[in-house]
Design a protein around this motif. Structure first.
Motif, PDB file in Angstrom:
ATOM      1  N   THR A   3       0.805  -1.207   0.000  1.00  0.00           N
ATOM      2  CA  THR A   3       0.000   0.000   0.000  1.00  0.00           C
ATOM      3  C   THR A   3       0.839   1.258   0.000  1.00  0.00           C
ATOM      4  OG1 THR A   3      -0.092   0.110   2.418  1.00  0.00           O
ATOM      5  CG2 THR A   3      -1.766  -1.219   1.321  1.00  0.00           C
ATOM      6  N   SER A  61       3.207   3.705  -1.792  1.00  0.00           N
ATOM      7  CA  SER A  61       3.550   4.013  -3.176  1.00  0.00           C
ATOM      8  C   SER A  61       4.141   5.409  -3.278  1.00  0.00           C
ATOM      9  CB  SER A  61       2.310   3.907  -4.073  1.00  0.00           C
ATOM     10  OG  SER A  61       1.318   4.828  -3.638  1.00  0.00           O
ATOM     11  N   GLU A  93       4.004   9.009  -4.276  1.00  0.00           N
ATOM     12  CA  GLU A  93       2.859   9.885  -4.433  1.00  0.00           C
ATOM     13  C   GLU A  93       3.197  11.180  -5.144  1.00  0.00           C
ATOM     14  OE1 GLU A  93       1.109  10.483  -0.645  1.00  0.00           O
ATOM     15  OE2 GLU A  93       0.380   8.438  -0.471  1.00  0.00           O
ATOM     16  N   TRP A 113      -1.840   5.520 -16.181  1.00  0.00           N
ATOM     17  CA  TRP A 113      -3.022   4.723 -15.923  1.00  0.00           C
ATOM     18  C   TRP A 113      -3.223   3.684 -17.028  1.00  0.00           C
ATOM     19  CZ3 TRP A 113      -8.593   6.874 -16.926  1.00  0.00           C
ATOM     20  CH2 TRP A 113      -9.537   5.892 -16.578  1.00  0.00           C
ATOM     21  N   ARG A 130      -3.132   0.024 -15.398  1.00  0.00           N
ATOM     22  CA  ARG A 130      -2.843  -0.042 -13.967  1.00  0.00           C
ATOM     23  C   ARG A 130      -3.991   0.655 -13.265  1.00  0.00           C
ATOM     24  NH1 ARG A 130       1.172  -1.423 -10.679  1.00  0.00           N
ATOM     25  NH2 ARG A 130       1.527  -0.289  -8.740  1.00  0.00           N
ATOM     26  N   THR A 131      -5.009  -0.145 -12.918  1.00  0.00           N
ATOM     27  CA  THR A 131      -6.217   0.444 -12.361  1.00  0.00           C
ATOM     28  C   THR A 131      -5.957   1.121 -11.027  1.00  0.00           C
ATOM     29  OG1 THR A 131      -6.824  -1.643 -11.313  1.00  0.00           O
ATOM     30  CG2 THR A 131      -7.643  -1.251 -13.537  1.00  0.00           C
ATOM     31  N   SER A 132      -5.012   0.578 -10.261  1.00  0.00           N
ATOM     32  CA  SER A 132      -4.629   1.158  -8.980  1.00  0.00           C
ATOM     33  C   SER A 132      -3.285   0.567  -8.605  1.00  0.00           C
ATOM     34  CB  SER A 132      -5.678   0.842  -7.903  1.00  0.00           C
ATOM     35  OG  SER A 132      -5.672  -0.546  -7.603  1.00  0.00           O
ATOM     36  N   LYS A 164      -2.949  -1.608  -6.648  1.00  0.00           N
ATOM     37  CA  LYS A 164      -3.216  -2.985  -6.237  1.00  0.00           C
ATOM     38  C   LYS A 164      -3.691  -3.879  -7.377  1.00  0.00           C
ATOM     39  CE  LYS A 164      -4.537  -1.182  -1.720  1.00  0.00           C
ATOM     40  NZ  LYS A 164      -5.637  -0.980  -0.748  1.00  0.00           N
ATOM     41  N   GLU A 195      -4.575  -7.222  -2.394  1.00  0.00           N
ATOM     42  CA  GLU A 195      -5.173  -6.317  -1.423  1.00  0.00           C
ATOM     43  C   GLU A 195      -4.849  -6.837  -0.037  1.00  0.00           C
ATOM     44  OE1 GLU A 195      -6.872  -3.383   0.491  1.00  0.00           O
ATOM     45  OE2 GLU A 195      -7.032  -3.410  -1.711  1.00  0.00           O
TER      46      GLU A 195
END
Length: 816
Positions: A602, A604, A606, A612, A667-669, A671, A698
């Motif tokens: 989680t 990353s 920033e 995306w 890369r949706t997110s 995760k 997740e």
């Protein structure tokens, strides 16, 4: 010598008459203050011992004997002794200690806490009672941490110190758990600890306070730097094809840079398996790794015959750097039998791999030039042997073997051509080559010389970038290929030489990047960011002429598939970036991670925008659809220009347009990642390849999916049927929850499906539970690889933190 302590030491009132008063500056000469300070005593160095420094609340001395009371601390060398009361004889070096005794220090960070004991500083010996201690732990801030890879904690009724790093523990326990109530303990009447290892006879292993296993002899390394030779934990397992599995390995720590592991396993249904592994790690990048595995197979009965799948597999990899510019590298594998690897390897990808590449080279690089001498061997299985049955004859295996023995190569990066603005580079090679396959064997060694110089001239027209280039290639062969007469097969080698020459012209055009930022309130509300869209067009024209003898060239590698071409490649790459809106942008630095609370997945970066979506489409249009006469109808044709576009073959006849190549990544997110790659053959109206990859994680949950579809020209041989088209469709699934390093339950499963045959190729189900200092994993695994392997295996391992693992489920095969 008795002296006042440093002002930073403890300050308390003392009333010992043996301690002199301290005069206060500026006081009357006859005035003596009643204030007393803690005293530090420095004893002159004793022969073969370090200086002794003593601190305490009160001190007294009679002759050579010191009596210290209250928060006593004695340091000598790298060791420290603390207690409530210590009597020290400076003549003999003897300490008599009572009350909260604690001694620390030594090369292995030894700690001993006891009720009372004695120590001889000169001999570095002692005896302690009611002991709790540790080796390999050190204090870091407010908690104890591991100081090396072999820590352990122990208790004992009596501990005898026989030397600087030698102890005997009587009536005690050993564990590696830093817990008030350890998950596991090893009980023994006597433990012996030296600078290298701890050992015990007739010990009993307790798990959760239950006696579980009797061990006649057990050892554990304690040396921070060194490693310990000895027997590994035995391997026990069961398999539907191997039967009961019993194995053992011996580990040899040859020196600090080299080790060797040898072992054997007995398969009750098949025979004896042998293994060996050698490691060497030198300075910088120098290393040597060698592995060997083999099986003396009794075989199994099939169709009234005994099928033997025994064999050997040996690999060697190494590197030695003579300097920063010169190195020698090798990676060599010998496999005696493909069925052996397919039937007995524990890795599915290796089981289905039929290519072996061995190479060795030495290279020297300087000022943008590189020269090397290399030798390599390629071995590829094109058809698996099928044993005879009462109704069908045997089908032999088919292999292709290609040798470069040796090859001398030279190449350069781009260099400026004076002040003209042009750049030049070249690549060249001289090699001895040989090829062996079922329908063709090159006689002797074919010599080949290749020279390929190139000149480029970068241009810029406003925002447009152009890179025109001009190159020539000259290749000389000592032998050539003679095409068979009509109706005659196969091709044969011709002992006459062959010259191949060409001229190559190319222009690479990059148009300005088109971009737009969408930053409306609606976009921010939907995505939480600004969205930037970029479009990057690309065009490349390439012309090659002069290769009028393509069908006479022997094939060894990519140098031999140069052909005439007149082509245009066009494409576009689109990207979507998510960018923090104004006022929400964060400083361009990585978020600090709380190692106690944050999941590493989680955390990353920033700063700024993140990509995306990226989608690249490209295609080639062939103005010369016959490639100068090189295309042979009805056969798979591989040219350098088609290979540079896609690794999937598509050319079986003259054609003007290539498949459309698409590479989409989302890369949706932080995760989740999605990738969809395909080659769409618009002429044949089919996907020659279609691959989908999905990765999701997740917290402790994770999942993955991969779908692979291939429908392209290429000889295949499946389930006894030969085909001129490689046609398969496979699905891989993975899902699980858990972590190999966190306390709690974990479960994971994976499966590989052949959708064409409707069968399971492999599958595995693993479950594990980790306590604070130990863990248990159990696995069921299935392989179904045609007639070669149909196996169900049950495996497990039991892990003790910082000790080792018992069982046959290896780390590299775990799903977590």
């Amino acid at each position: 010598m008795i002296a006042a302590s440093h002002p930073q030491l403890r300050a308390q009132e003392v009333t010992s008459e043996a301690t002199p008063a301290v005069a206060v500056p500026d006081a009357p000469p006859d005035a003596i203050t009643a204030v007393r300070y803690p005293e530090a005593v420095v004893v002159p160095e004793v022969e073969k011992t370090a200086p002794v420094v003593m601190e305490s609340d009160t001190q007294s001395k009679t002759g050579d004997r010191y009596v210290l009371d209250g928060n006593v601390v004695i340091t000598y060398g790298d060791r420290r002794v603390e207690a409530d009361h210590i009597e020290y004889d400076s003549a003999t070096g003897e300490l008599e200690i009572t009350g909260h005794l604690k001694t620390t220090g030594g090369a292995n960070h030894e700690v001993i806490s006891a009720s009372h004991g004695t120590i001889n500083l000169n001999k570095q010996t002692g005896r302690f009672y009611d002991v709790a201690g540790s080796v390999g732990l050190k204090n870091s801030g407010h908690k104890m941490v591991y100081a090396n890879g072999h820590p352990f904690l122990f208790t004992g009724r009596v501990v005898v110190k026989k030397g600087p790093q030698e102890y005997e523990v009587y009536g005690g326990t050993v564990t590696s758990c830093q817990l008030e109530h350890p998950d596991w303990l090893l009980y023994a009447g006597k433990f012996e600890v030296n600078g290298e290892m701890a050992s015990a006879h007739n010990s009993v292993f307790h798990l959760f306070n239950l006696p579980l296993l009797y061990m006649p002899y057990v050892t554990h390394p304690v040396n921070t730097e060194g490693r310990q030779s000895g027997f590994m934990i035995p391997v026990i397992g069961e398999s539907s094809t191997k039967g009961l599995i019993l194995g053992e390995q011996i580990y040899f720590a040859i020196n600090r840079s080299t080790d060797l592991t040898v072992g054997a396993e007995y398969f009750s249904s098949r025979g004896w398996s042998q293994s060996a592994m050698f490691h060497y790690r030198g300075r910088e990048n120098d290393f040597v790794t060698a592995r060997y595995s083999g099986l003396i197979d009794r075989g199994y009965e099939s169709g009234g015959q005994i099928v033997n799948q025994g064999g050997q597999d040996a690999t060697f990899a190494g590197r030695h750097d003579f300097s920063a510019q010169t190195r020698m590298v090798g990676n060599v594998e010998y496999l005696s039998s493909y069925p052996y690897r397919e039937a007995f390897t524990e890795n599915f990808n290796q089981a289905v791999s039929t290519d072996i590449l061995s190479f060795a080279y030495g290279v020297h690089e300087t000022d943008g030039f590189a020269s090397d001498v290399r030798a390599d061997r390629y071995q590829g299985l094109k058809r698996v042997a099928v044993p005879a049955t009462p109704t069908t004859p045997a089908v032999p295996a088919q292999e292709v073997r290609i040798f470069h023995a040796p090859a001398v190569e030279m190449a350069s990066t781009d260099h400026a051509l004076g002040r003209s603005g042009a750049l030049w580079n070249f690549e060249s090679s001289a090699a001895g080559l040989k090829r062996v396959q079922p329908n063709f064997v090159s006689g002797g060694v074919t010599e080949r010389f290749d020279l390929h110089p190139e000149i480029t001239y970068p241009l810029r027209l406003g925002e447009w970038k152009l890179l025109p280039s001009l190159a020539v290639r000259e290749t000389i062969y000592s032998r050539s290929l003679k095409q068979p007469a009509v109706g005659q097969r196969p091709s044969v080698e011709h002992r006459g030489g062959l010259n191949r020459s060409d001229v190559e012209a190319q222009v690479d055009v990059r148009a300005p990047v088109i971009e737009r930022t969408f930053n409306s309130k609606f976009v921010e509300r939907v995505f939480g960011h600004d969205v930037r869209h970029t479009i990057e067009p690309e065009f490349k024209y390439r012309y090659v002429s002069g290769v009028d003898n393509f069908l006479k060239v022997l094939r060894f590698d990519d140098v031999d598939i140069v052909s005439n071409t007149n082509e245009l490649q066009y494409g576009v790459t689109q990207r979507l970036f998510l960018r923090p809106t104004k006022g929400k942008a964060t400083p361009c630095k990585e978020k600090e991670k709380d190692t106690e609370t944050d999941d590493p997945d989680t955390v990353s970066n920033e700063c700024g925008a993140r990509e995306w979506i990226s989608w690249r489409l490209t295609q080639k249009y062939f103005l010369d659809k016959n490639f100068g006469g090189a295309v042979v109808n009805g056969r798979r044709n591989i040219f350098d220009t088609t290979l540079n576009l896609s690794g999937i073959a598509f050319l079986t006849e003259a054609r003007e347009i290539s498949p459309l190549v698409s590479r989409l990544r989302v890369r949706t997110s932080a995760k989740m990642d999605v990738e969809w790659d395909f080659d769409l053959d618009t002429g044949a109206k089919k996907f020659t390849s279609n691959n989908v990859l999905v990765d999701l994680h997740e917290g402790n949950a994770f999942a993955g999916l991969s779908y692979a579809r291939l429908n392209a020209p290429g000889r295949s041989y499946t389930q006894g049927t030969s085909s001129q088209v490689s046609n398969f469709s496979q699905l891989r699934l993975l899902a699980g929850y858990g972590s190999p390093t966190k306390v709690g339950l974990g479960v994971a499963a994976n499966v590989g499906l052949d959708l064409n045959l409707g069968s399971v190729q492999y599958g595995a189900l693993q479950t594990s539970y980790n306590w604070d200092c130990c863990g248990l994993s159990v696995e069921y695994r299935k392989y179904e690889l045609g007639s070669v392997r149909n196996e169900n295996a049950y495996r497990f391992n039991f892990t003790l933190a910082n000790i080792g693992t018992a069982g046959n489920l290896r780390r590299a095969e775990r799903l977590f």
